[in-house]
Design a protein around this motif. Structure first.
Motif, PDB file in Angstrom:
ATOM      1  N   ASP A 174       9.351 -16.513  -9.427  1.00 41.39           N
ATOM      2  CA  ASP A 174       9.353 -15.671 -10.626  1.00 41.39           C
ATOM      3  C   ASP A 174       8.918 -16.461 -11.854  1.00 41.39           C
ATOM      4  OD1 ASP A 174       9.953 -13.330  -9.418  1.00 41.39           O
ATOM      5  OD2 ASP A 174      12.116 -13.418  -9.779  1.00 41.39           O
ATOM      6  N   VAL A 175       9.277 -17.762 -11.896  1.00 41.47           N
ATOM      7  CA  VAL A 175       8.836 -18.607 -13.011  1.00 41.47           C
ATOM      8  C   VAL A 175       7.317 -18.728 -12.996  1.00 41.47           C
ATOM      9  CG1 VAL A 175       8.818 -20.989 -13.882  1.00 41.47           C
ATOM     10  CG2 VAL A 175      10.984 -19.907 -13.266  1.00 41.47           C
ATOM     11  N   LEU A 176       6.751 -18.957 -11.810  1.00 43.67           N
ATOM     12  CA  LEU A 176       5.299 -19.102 -11.715  1.00 43.67           C
ATOM     13  C   LEU A 176       4.587 -17.783 -12.008  1.00 43.67           C
ATOM     14  CD1 LEU A 176       3.075 -21.195 -10.908  1.00 43.67           C
ATOM     15  CD2 LEU A 176       3.082 -20.111  -8.664  1.00 43.67           C
ATOM     16  N   LEU A 177       5.186 -16.677 -11.570  1.00 47.56           N
ATOM     17  CA  LEU A 177       4.547 -15.367 -11.743  1.00 47.56           C
ATOM     18  C   LEU A 177       4.752 -14.808 -13.149  1.00 47.56           C
ATOM     19  CD1 LEU A 177       5.449 -13.764  -8.299  1.00 47.56           C
ATOM     20  CD2 LEU A 177       3.188 -14.430  -9.085  1.00 47.56           C
ATOM     21  N   GLY A 178       5.479 -15.563 -13.999  1.00 49.48           N
ATOM     22  CA  GLY A 178       5.656 -15.107 -15.382  1.00 49.48           C
ATOM     23  C   GLY A 178       6.619 -13.944 -15.531  1.00 49.48           C
ATOM     24  N   ARG A 179       7.620 -13.853 -14.630  1.00 47.45           N
ATOM     25  CA  ARG A 179       8.593 -12.765 -14.747  1.00 47.45           C
ATOM     26  C   ARG A 179       9.571 -13.019 -15.889  1.00 47.45           C
ATOM     27  NH1 ARG A 179       8.785  -8.738 -10.483  1.00 47.45           N
ATOM     28  NH2 ARG A 179      10.634  -7.957 -11.515  1.00 47.45           N
ATOM     29  N   TYR A 180       9.693 -14.277 -16.283  1.00 45.14           N
ATOM     30  CA  TYR A 180      10.579 -14.609 -17.410  1.00 45.14           C
ATOM     31  C   TYR A 180       9.722 -14.871 -18.627  1.00 45.14           C
ATOM     32  CZ  TYR A 180      13.816 -15.456 -13.590  1.00 45.14           C
ATOM     33  OH  TYR A 180      14.588 -15.328 -12.464  1.00 45.14           O
ATOM     34  N   GLU A 181      10.124 -14.335 -19.762  1.00 48.12           N
ATOM     35  CA  GLU A 181       9.338 -14.547 -20.970  1.00 48.12           C
ATOM     36  C   GLU A 181      10.113 -15.388 -21.957  1.00 48.12           C
ATOM     37  OE1 GLU A 181       7.681 -11.021 -22.586  1.00 48.12           O
ATOM     38  OE2 GLU A 181       6.514 -10.608 -20.763  1.00 48.12           O
ATOM     39  N   GLY A 182       9.414 -16.350 -22.575  1.00 49.70           N
ATOM     40  CA  GLY A 182       9.999 -17.176 -23.630  1.00 49.70           C
ATOM     41  C   GLY A 182      11.241 -17.905 -23.174  1.00 49.70           C
ATOM     42  N   ALA A 183      12.334 -17.676 -23.918  1.00 51.83           N
ATOM     43  CA  ALA A 183      13.565 -18.417 -23.660  1.00 51.83           C
ATOM     44  C   ALA A 183      14.178 -18.065 -22.308  1.00 51.83           C
ATOM     45  CB  ALA A 183      14.568 -18.162 -24.780  1.00 51.83           C
ATOM     46  N   ALA A 184      13.793 -16.914 -21.762  1.00 51.28           N
ATOM     47  CA  ALA A 184      14.355 -16.510 -20.475  1.00 51.28           C
ATOM     48  C   ALA A 184      13.999 -17.521 -19.380  1.00 51.28           C
ATOM     49  CB  ALA A 184      13.843 -15.127 -20.096  1.00 51.28           C
ATOM     50  N   VAL A 185      12.875 -18.235 -19.574  1.00 48.91           N
ATOM     51  CA  VAL A 185      12.504 -19.280 -18.611  1.00 48.91           C
ATOM     52  C   VAL A 185      13.602 -20.333 -18.556  1.00 48.91           C
ATOM     53  CG1 VAL A 185      10.817 -21.066 -18.057  1.00 48.91           C
ATOM     54  CG2 VAL A 185      10.043 -18.883 -18.976  1.00 48.91           C
ATOM     55  N   LEU A 186      14.092 -20.704 -19.761  1.00 43.10           N
ATOM     56  CA  LEU A 186      15.163 -21.704 -19.814  1.00 43.10           C
ATOM     57  C   LEU A 186      16.413 -21.186 -19.113  1.00 43.10           C
ATOM     58  CD1 LEU A 186      14.765 -23.089 -23.443  1.00 43.10           C
ATOM     59  CD2 LEU A 186      14.017 -24.121 -21.290  1.00 43.10           C
ATOM     60  N   GLY A 187      16.658 -19.883 -19.254  1.00 41.20           N
ATOM     61  CA  GLY A 187      17.806 -19.282 -18.570  1.00 41.20           C
ATOM     62  C   GLY A 187      17.663 -19.422 -17.062  1.00 41.20           C
ATOM     63  N   ALA A 188      16.452 -19.164 -16.552  1.00 35.67           N
ATOM     64  CA  ALA A 188      16.213 -19.252 -15.109  1.00 35.67           C
ATOM     65  C   ALA A 188      16.397 -20.684 -14.625  1.00 35.67           C
ATOM     66  CB  ALA A 188      14.803 -18.765 -14.780  1.00 35.67           C
TER      67      ALA A 188
ATOM     68  N   ASP B 257       0.839  -1.201   0.000  1.00 35.53           N
ATOM     69  CA  ASP B 257       0.000   0.000   0.000  1.00 35.53           C
ATOM     70  C   ASP B 257       0.871   1.246   0.000  1.00 35.53           C
ATOM     71  OD1 ASP B 257      -2.595  -0.684  -0.224  1.00 35.53           O
ATOM     72  OD2 ASP B 257      -2.990  -0.896   1.923  1.00 35.53           O
ATOM     73  N   GLU B 258       1.937   1.193   0.834  1.00 36.26           N
ATOM     74  CA  GLU B 258       2.852   2.327   0.929  1.00 36.26           C
ATOM     75  C   GLU B 258       3.693   2.457  -0.330  1.00 36.26           C
ATOM     76  OE1 GLU B 258       3.796   4.627   3.519  1.00 36.26           O
ATOM     77  OE2 GLU B 258       1.852   4.116   4.397  1.00 36.26           O
ATOM     78  N   ARG B 259       4.160   1.320  -0.821  1.00 34.42           N
ATOM     79  CA  ARG B 259       5.051   1.308  -1.981  1.00 34.42           C
ATOM     80  C   ARG B 259       4.497   0.361  -3.052  1.00 34.42           C
ATOM     81  NH1 ARG B 259      10.569   2.547  -2.475  1.00 34.42           N
ATOM     82  NH2 ARG B 259      10.310   1.486  -4.459  1.00 34.42           N
ATOM     83  N   PRO B 260       3.522   0.846  -3.852  1.00 34.19           N
ATOM     84  CA  PRO B 260       2.985  -0.030  -4.902  1.00 34.19           C
ATOM     85  C   PRO B 260       4.096  -0.438  -5.869  1.00 34.19           C
ATOM     86  CG  PRO B 260       1.649   1.949  -4.637  1.00 34.19           C
ATOM     87  CD  PRO B 260       2.895   2.168  -3.850  1.00 34.19           C
ATOM     88  N   HIS B 261       4.008  -1.634  -6.394  1.00 32.13           N
ATOM     89  CA  HIS B 261       4.966  -2.160  -7.374  1.00 32.13           C
ATOM     90  C   HIS B 261       6.379  -2.276  -6.824  1.00 32.13           C
ATOM     91  CE1 HIS B 261       1.997  -2.350 -10.494  1.00 32.13           C
ATOM     92  NE2 HIS B 261       1.591  -1.147 -10.133  1.00 32.13           N
ATOM     93  N   LEU B 262       6.501  -2.466  -5.516  1.00 30.94           N
ATOM     94  CA  LEU B 262       7.815  -2.713  -4.932  1.00 30.94           C
ATOM     95  C   LEU B 262       8.402  -3.983  -5.561  1.00 30.94           C
ATOM     96  CD1 LEU B 262       9.984  -2.164  -2.787  1.00 30.94           C
ATOM     97  CD2 LEU B 262       8.592  -3.385  -1.145  1.00 30.94           C
ATOM     98  N   GLY B 263       9.659  -3.887  -6.006  1.00 33.55           N
ATOM     99  CA  GLY B 263      10.311  -5.036  -6.629  1.00 33.55           C
ATOM    100  C   GLY B 263       9.674  -5.442  -7.943  1.00 33.55           C
ATOM    101  N   GLY B 264       8.803  -4.579  -8.492  1.00 34.94           N
ATOM    102  CA  GLY B 264       8.157  -4.914  -9.759  1.00 34.94           C
ATOM    103  C   GLY B 264       6.975  -5.850  -9.619  1.00 34.94           C
ATOM    104  N   TYR B 265       6.541  -6.102  -8.384  1.00 34.55           N
ATOM    105  CA  TYR B 265       5.372  -6.961  -8.172  1.00 34.55           C
ATOM    106  C   TYR B 265       4.149  -6.096  -7.882  1.00 34.55           C
ATOM    107  CZ  TYR B 265       8.838 -10.645  -7.386  1.00 34.55           C
ATOM    108  OH  TYR B 265       9.873 -11.520  -7.521  1.00 34.55           O
TER     109      TYR B 265
END
Lengths: 254, 277
Positions: free
Chosen positions: B232-246, B56-64
Motif C-alpha cells: 500500500d505504501v508503494l501503491l500510494g494508498r497513504y497520503e502525506g502524513a498517513a505514510v508515517l502512520g503506516a 474483470d468480474e469485480r473491478p476496483h475490488l479492495g479499492g485497487y
C-alpha cells in the motif's frame, strides 16, 4: 521404516499432517475468498473450479506422496550421500523416493480428496459408469504426469545441483495454474501446457469433457481421452532422462 | 562515557559485519537464486491471469484498479523470499542450534543473541531482494502494465517499509525458533508460522479484498506489516502524513514482537541452565 519413525512422535506427526493439509487447503480458501465477491471466474462456477482444483491437487498429492522425495536429489549430490545409495543392491530411484518417505503428505491428499468429493457431489448430472471411469483415469494419469515431472526435475539436478526450485515451478506452479479454468489464461500459455509440458492432460481436458464444455484451443474431442497415453510417454521420457543423469553422475569426491 | 560510546561503536561494527556475512552467505547460492527467480516469475504469471479474471468480474475490488492489483502480485513474488512470506526460512540454523544444544555456546558469546540473528537476517534479506526480488519485478513490469510510482519519494518510503517488514518477519520467526526450547522439534510450529505468514500477509489475496469485518481485523495483525502495508505504501494508498502512520504501525509491531522475543528468550535461557545440568 520411515513410516514407523515418523509415527513415533505422534503429536509432531499430527501437527505436520494437519499443517500439510492446511497449507494446500489455503489455496482453496483463496478461491473461496474470491468467490465471496463473484459468481463466476472465467465463466466457471464454484463447483466447476472446485472440480479442477480437486482433480489437480489429488493427482499432485498422490505423486508427491509416492515420489516427492526425489526433489531432494540435488542435496544428496551436494553432500555426497547419493554414493551410499549406489552401492546398495536396490534400484537407486526406488531408494531416493523411499528414503525419508514422508507420510505427513497424506494431509495434502486428504484435503484434495475432500474438495474433489464435494465438487463431484455439487455438480449436476447422473453418475453413469462412463463418468466414474473418466474421473478415475483422470486422477491416475494425472498423478503419473506429475510423477514424471518430479522425476525429470530430479534428473535435471544431476547437472544443476541446487535447482530444486525449478521443479516447483512445474509441479506446484502447474497445480496453481490448473486449479483455475483455462479460459482465464492467455492462449499461448494454454498452448504451452498442452503441447510443450502437457499438464493440461492432468485435469483441464478430461474435466472439460466431464463438464460438457469445449476446450479453448478447439482440439478434436478424442484428445480429451489421451491422458493415459500422454502419461505413459512422459514417464518413458522421464525414465530415460533419469538413467542418462545417473550414468553421467560423477561423485563430488572424485 | 567514552567507554560506553566505544562499546556502542564496536557493537555497531560487529552487527554490520554479521549482516555482511549474512549477505555474502546467500550470494554463494547462485543456481538456487536463478532457480528461485524462474519459479517466482512463473507464479507471477499464473497469479496475474487469475487476478485479471477476478478484477474483470469485480473491478476496483479492495479499492485497487487492475494495474494496482497486478503490482500487488509481482511485489508479493519479489518479497516472497526476502521477508519471507511463507516457509520459515533464514533462521533454520538457529532452530537446529537450540535443538542440539549448541545454543549454550552462543549464549556465552559477548554479543546479543537476538541482535546477532536480526543483523544476519537483514543481510540475508538484502541479498534475496537483489537476487530474487528485482528480476521477477522487472519481468512483470515488462510483460504487464504495473502501477509503479515514478517519483523517488514513494520508493524511499517503500524501502523503509520493506526493512520494517523484514524485521517484523524476523521477530515472528525468532519466536517460532524459540519454541524449540520447549518442544525440541519446532518443525510443527514452523509450519504453522509459515502458513500464518502466507495467509495473513496478503500473499494469497490482498487483505483489502478479504470480506469486510474479517478483513479489517486481519489488517491489524502483525502479518499485515509483511506485505499488505509495504504494497500500500508503494501503491500510494497513504497520503502525506498517513505514510508515517503506516510505517509507525510496522515499527510498533516490530518493537512489540522483538520485546516479546526477549522475554521468551530470557525465560528459555533459564531452562537451558537446567538442561545443561
Amino acid at each position: 521404516m520411515w513410516v514407523r519413525s515418523t509415527l513415533t512422535y505422534r503429536a509432531s506427526f499430527v501437527i505436520m499432517a494437519l499443517g500439510n493439509a492446511a497449507g494446500s487447503g489455503l489455496e482453496f480458501v483463496t478461491i473461496l475468498l474470491m468467490f465471496s465477491h463473484i459468481d463466476e471466474l472465467g465463466g466457471f462456477g464454484l463447483p466447476e473450479v472446485a472440480l479442477l482444483y480437486g482433480a489437480s491437487a489429488t493427482a499432485l498429492g498422490l505423486a508427491d506422496l509416492l515420489l516427492g522425495n526425489v526433489e531432494r536429489l540435488g542435496a544428496r549430490v551436494r553432500d555426497g550421500t547419493l554414493d551410499v545409495l549406489l552401492v546398495r543392491p536396490a534400484p537407486v530411484y526406488v531408494q531416493v523416493a523411499a528414503d525419508r518417505f514422508a507420510l505427513r503428505r497424506i494431509g495434502r491428499l486428504t484435503q484434495a480428496l475432500v474438495v474433489l468429493g464435494w465438487a463431484l457431489a455439487a455438480l449436476p448430472g447422473d453418475w453413469a459408469p462412463g463418468r466414474v471411469v473418466t474421473v478415475a483415469v483422470m486422477l491416475v494419469s494425472g498423478a503419473a504426469i506429475y510423477g514424471a515431472v518430479f522425476t525429470l526435475g530430479a534428473a535435471f539436478q544431476f547437472w544443476a545441483q541446487d535447482a530444486a526450485q525449478v521443479q516447483n515451478a512445474f509441479t506446484y506452479g502447474g497445480n496453481a495454474m490448473l486449479q483455475y479454468p483455462p479460459t482465464v489464461f492467455a492462449k499461448d500459455l494454454v498452448r504451452g501446457v498442452t503441447y510443450i509440458i502437457p499438464l493440461a492432460f492432468v485435469n483441464w481436458l478430461p474435466a472439460l469433457r466431464l463438464l460438457g464444455r469445449d476446450d479453448p484451443l478447439g482440439l478434436p474431442g478424442w484428445v480429451d481421452f489421451l491422458g493415459p497415453v500422454v502419461a505413459a510417454v512422459m514417464c518413458g521420457g522421464a525414465a530415460l532422462a533419469w538413467r542418462a543423469g545417473l550414468r553421467g553422475y560423477r561423485s563430488t569426491g572424485s | 562515557m567514552s567507554g560506553v560510546l566505544l562499546r556502542c561503536g564496536g557493537g555497531v561494527a560487529l552487527y554490520a559485519a554479521v549482516a555482511r556475512g549474512g549477505f555474502r552467505r546467500y550470494v554463494t547460492y547462485r543456481t538456487a537464486t536463478a532457480a528461485g527467480v524462474f519459479t517466482n516469475t512463473v507464479f507471477g504469471f499464473i497469479l496475474t491471469y487469475a487476478y485479471l479474471a477476478l478484477w474483470d468480474e469485480r473491478p476496483h475490488l479492495g479499492g485497487y484498479d487492475q494495474a494496482q492489483a497486478l503490482t500487488f502480485v509481482w511485489l508479493g513474488q519479489a518479497l516472497l523470499a526476502t521477508v519471507p512470506l511463507g516457509v520459515n526460512g533464514g533462521i533454520d540454523e538457529l532452530q537446529e542450534r537450540i535443538r542440539n544444544g549448541d545454543i549454550a555456546v552462543d549464549l556465552y558469546r559477548p554479543a546479543d543473541l537476538q541482535l546477532w540473528w536480526l543483523a544476519s537476517d537483514l543481510g540475508r534479506a538484502a541479498c534475496q531482494l537483489l537476487g530474487r526480488g528485482v528480476l521477477p519485478m522487472a519481468v512483470g513490469a515488462l510483460a504487464f502494465d504495473l502501477a509503479l510510482p515514478a517519483a523517488p519519494l514513494p520508493w524511499a518510503a517503500f524501502l523503509v517499509s520493506a526493512v520494517l517488514a523484514v524485521t517484523v518477519g524476523f521477530a515472528l520467526r525468532y519466536l517460532v525458533a524459540l519454541t524449540a526450547f520447549w518442544l525440541l522439534d519446532s518443525s510443527g510450529t514452523a509450519v504453522l508460522g509459515g502458513l500464518a505468514a502466507t495467509f495473513f500477509s496478503g500473499m494469497l489475496l490482498p487483505l483489502r479484498a478479504f470480506p469486510e469485518g474479517f478483513g479489517e481485523v486481519v489488517r491489524l495483525l502483525p502479518w499485515a506489516s509483511m506485505l499488505q502495508v509495504p504494497a500500500d505504501v508503494l501503491l500510494g494508498r497513504y497520503e502525506g502524513a498517513a505514510v508515517l502512520g503506516a510505517l509507525g504501525f510496522q515499527a510498533g509491531w516490530a518493537a512489540v514482537l522483538l520485546a516479546v522475543g526477549r522475554l521468551v528468550q530470557s525465560a528459555a535461557t533459564r531452562k537451558v541452565v537446567v538442561q545443561g545440568g
